[in-house]
Design an enzyme around this catalytic site. Structure first.
Site, PDB file in Angstrom:
ATOM      1  N   LYS A 129       0.791  -1.238   0.000  1.00 36.85           N
ATOM      2  CA  LYS A 129       0.000   0.000   0.000  1.00 36.85           C
ATOM      3  C   LYS A 129       0.823   1.289   0.000  1.00 36.85           C
ATOM      4  CE  LYS A 129      -3.114  -1.195   3.276  1.00 36.85           C
ATOM      5  NZ  LYS A 129      -4.417  -1.358   3.934  1.00 36.85           N
ATOM      6  N   GLU A 199      -1.617  -1.396   9.772  1.00 39.69           N
ATOM      7  CA  GLU A 199      -1.040  -0.518   8.731  1.00 39.69           C
ATOM      8  C   GLU A 199      -1.912   0.720   8.534  1.00 39.69           C
ATOM      9  OE1 GLU A 199       0.367  -2.619   5.181  1.00 39.69           O
ATOM     10  OE2 GLU A 199       0.766  -4.360   6.444  1.00 39.69           O
ATOM     11  N   HIS A 203      -1.237   5.368   9.589  1.00 37.82           N
ATOM     12  CA  HIS A 203      -1.495   6.601   8.828  1.00 37.82           C
ATOM     13  C   HIS A 203      -2.133   7.695   9.682  1.00 37.82           C
ATOM     14  CE1 HIS A 203      -0.638   5.165   4.703  1.00 37.82           C
ATOM     15  NE2 HIS A 203      -1.080   4.006   5.131  1.00 37.82           N
TER      16      HIS A 203
HETATM   17  P1  NAD Z   1      -3.222 -10.649   8.645  1.00 42.80           P
HETATM   18  O1  NAD Z   1      -2.598  -9.990   9.814  1.00 42.80           O
HETATM   19  O2  NAD Z   1      -4.647 -11.067   8.731  1.00 42.80           O
HETATM   20  O3  NAD Z   1      -2.395 -11.960   8.240  1.00 42.80           O
HETATM   21  C1  NAD Z   1      -1.022 -11.935   8.029  1.00 42.80           C
HETATM   22  C2  NAD Z   1      -0.550 -13.375   7.753  1.00 42.80           C
HETATM   23  O4  NAD Z   1       0.853 -13.322   7.419  1.00 42.80           O
HETATM   24  C3  NAD Z   1      -0.682 -14.339   8.918  1.00 42.80           C
HETATM   25  O5  NAD Z   1      -1.150 -15.577   8.446  1.00 42.80           O
HETATM   26  C4  NAD Z   1       0.746 -14.499   9.432  1.00 42.80           C
HETATM   27  O6  NAD Z   1       0.959 -15.763  10.027  1.00 42.80           O
HETATM   28  C5  NAD Z   1       1.515 -14.347   8.140  1.00 42.80           C
HETATM   29  N1  NAD Z   1       2.907 -13.950   8.353  1.00 42.80           N
HETATM   30  C6  NAD Z   1       3.368 -12.920   9.095  1.00 42.80           C
HETATM   31  N2  NAD Z   1       4.719 -12.900   9.066  1.00 42.80           N
HETATM   32  C7  NAD Z   1       5.094 -13.927   8.279  1.00 42.80           C
HETATM   33  C8  NAD Z   1       6.363 -14.451   7.879  1.00 42.80           C
HETATM   34  N3  NAD Z   1       7.497 -13.883   8.275  1.00 42.80           N
HETATM   35  N4  NAD Z   1       6.383 -15.539   7.082  1.00 42.80           N
HETATM   36  C9  NAD Z   1       5.244 -16.123   6.675  1.00 42.80           C
HETATM   37  N5  NAD Z   1       4.022 -15.675   7.008  1.00 42.80           N
HETATM   38  C10 NAD Z   1       3.957 -14.594   7.816  1.00 42.80           C
HETATM   39  O7  NAD Z   1      -2.974  -9.706   7.353  1.00 42.80           O
HETATM   40  P2  NAD Z   1      -4.073  -9.089   6.363  1.00 42.80           P
HETATM   41  O8  NAD Z   1      -4.943  -8.150   7.140  1.00 42.80           O
HETATM   42  O9  NAD Z   1      -4.674 -10.195   5.587  1.00 42.80           O
HETATM   43  O10 NAD Z   1      -3.173  -8.152   5.409  1.00 42.80           O
HETATM   44  C11 NAD Z   1      -2.175  -8.646   4.525  1.00 42.80           C
HETATM   45  C12 NAD Z   1      -1.606  -7.492   3.705  1.00 42.80           C
HETATM   46  O11 NAD Z   1      -2.550  -7.047   2.727  1.00 42.80           O
HETATM   47  C13 NAD Z   1      -1.256  -6.246   4.525  1.00 42.80           C
HETATM   48  O12 NAD Z   1       0.041  -5.824   4.228  1.00 42.80           O
HETATM   49  C14 NAD Z   1      -2.256  -5.213   4.069  1.00 42.80           C
HETATM   50  O13 NAD Z   1      -1.764  -3.893   4.083  1.00 42.80           O
HETATM   51  C15 NAD Z   1      -2.502  -5.650   2.644  1.00 42.80           C
HETATM   52  N6  NAD Z   1      -3.784  -5.090   2.140  1.00 42.80           N
HETATM   53  C16 NAD Z   1      -3.795  -4.432   0.949  1.00 42.80           C
HETATM   54  C17 NAD Z   1      -4.960  -3.867   0.478  1.00 42.80           C
HETATM   55  C18 NAD Z   1      -4.990  -3.129  -0.836  1.00 42.80           C
HETATM   56  O14 NAD Z   1      -6.070  -2.713  -1.278  1.00 42.80           O
HETATM   57  N7  NAD Z   1      -3.874  -2.920  -1.514  1.00 42.80           N
HETATM   58  C19 NAD Z   1      -6.143  -3.973   1.220  1.00 42.80           C
HETATM   59  C20 NAD Z   1      -6.115  -4.675   2.406  1.00 42.80           C
HETATM   60  C21 NAD Z   1      -4.926  -5.241   2.873  1.00 42.80           C
END
Ligand code: NAD
Length: 336
Positions: A129, A199, A203
């Site tokens: 993002k 995240e 902001h």
């Molecule tokens: P979350 O916290 O629900 O899940 C994160 C996952 O990553 C967990 O399963 C955790 O075990 C795993 N993880 C963490 N560290 C790790 C590592 N070192 N190795 C392997 N796995 C690891 O996360 P989420 O809320 O699903 O968000 C994921 C990403 O998506 C975030 O960075 C968020 O900013 C991004 N996102 C982007 C948008 C967009 O529109 N561009 C929208 C929403 C979320």
């Protein structure tokens, strides 16, 4: 179509998902009924699962929910503190969706470097993002090219779907005056999307990525209690700006991103939209607005888009086109 050609074109793409939280699990559910892609690899913080013929998504989700990791999956699961590295070393995957937290803000770029160090070749797609996070990946462009990796960055909803929509909308204009992205997100509870919410908190005025990362769950709860679960975000550092600048649409200072996130109600607090204002070649000023349906969830808009770009990336990879691309440069494909 000859039998040979049919068998080549109908070979499903073998895909993996790194990170199995809110978005990772939604990605797995979304891909399960598709015929063009099969989910063969998944990793979380504590383990990974791999099955060359395809993973059982329900079993992955129940292992994660009941024991905290897909590594506990009976068939194909492995517990590991180096889950991504081990998965890279033991699997055959055409492309990965990186549904990982970008905490710290350099984490996804470091994962990309891990793939390069392992001499892995294929497609990587992220839903990163922040502008500064995409800028880190931009510095790796020639490294991806040399490693024969096709990397597509900023392929979620914003940046992603809405950035690509802005590129389409800009075609009517001779000059783009502003791109204004406003998003509404409704989720039933913040624990389902911990990284996304942390995240977003980063902001808020007075917060940073490091401060948000260091917050305990109780501190996040306390902050959300103060606002009745609602986060209102303005003038965010969002990579839609650098992506649209690189695509030649407009200078980055003409792009603004803000939104409202309700962490206690799955109904969207406001409609997600992008407004693109410009001047036509005849001198008229106008605004195109692209609004997402309120019934579409964040997960649907992010994961659908990420896989659309993954399919596009796999097509590029098969044509020996490598390097770094953003969601503003490539049209996503539709995964059947
Ligand atoms: P979350 O916290 O629900 O899940 C994160 C996952 O990553 C967990 O399963 C955790 O075990 C795993 N993880 C963490 N560290 C790790 C590592 N070192 N190795 C392997 N796995 C690891 O996360 P989420 O809320 O699903 O968000 C994921 C990403 O998506 C975030 O960075 C968020 O900013 C991004 N996102 C982007 C948008 C967009 O529109 N561009 C929208 C929403 C979320």
């Amino acid at each position: 179509m000859s039998a040979d050609i049919k068998s080549i074109t109908s070979t499903p793409m073998r895909v993996g998902v790194l990170g199995f939280g809110g978005l990772g699990q939604a990605a797995a559910k979304l891909i399960a009924p598709k015929s063009e892609m099969i989910l063969v690899a998944v990793a979380d913080l504590k383990g990974y699962a791999y099955a060359s013929q395809g993973l059982n998504v329900d079993k992955c989700i129940s292992a994660y929910a009941s024991q905290g990791s897909v590594g506990y999956l009976e068939a194909g699961g492995t517990l590991s503190s180096q889950s991504i590295q081990e998965l890279i070393d033991c699997s055959e995957v055409d492309g990965y969706f990186l549904a990982l937290p970008n905490l710290p803000n350099t984490f996804i770029a470091s994962v990309a470097q891990m793939f390069m160090r392992s001499h892995w070749q294929g497609v990587l797609v992220d839903a990163i993002k922040r502008t500064s996070a995409v800028e880190q990946l931009l510095t790796l462009k020639s490294d991806f090219q040399a490693a024969k990796i096709t990397y597509l960055t900023g392929c979620g909803a914003t940046p992603g779907l809405l950035t690509a929509a802005a590129v389409l909308a800009s075609q009517s204009y001779a000059e783009i005056h502003s791109v204004k992205i406003t998003f509404g997100v409704g989720i039933a509870n913040w624990e389902a999307y911990r990284a996304t919410i942390r995240e977003d908190i980063a902001h808020l005025p007075g917060y940073s990525v490091e401060r948000a990362r260091a917050m305990t769950d109780a501190q996040v709860e306390a902050l959300l209690d103060e606002t009745n679960g609602v986060l209102t975000l303005e003038n965010m550092e969002h990579a839609d700006d650098v992506m649209l600048e690189l695509a030649g649409i407009c200078d980055r200072d003409r792009v603004t991103v803000g939104g409202v996130v309700d962490t206690r109600n799955p109904t969207k607090p406001i409609s997600t939209n992008v407004q693109v204002t410009g001047r036509t070649f005849e001198g008229r000023i106008s605004t195109h607005t692209f609004t997402l349906g309120d019934e579409t969830s964040m997960a649907a808009n992010v994961c659908g888009t990420a896989f659309g770009y993954l399919k596009a990336g796999i097509e590029l990879q098969r044509r020996s086109i490598y390097g770094l691309f953003t969601a503003a440069q490539i049209m996503p494909q539709f995964v059947k």
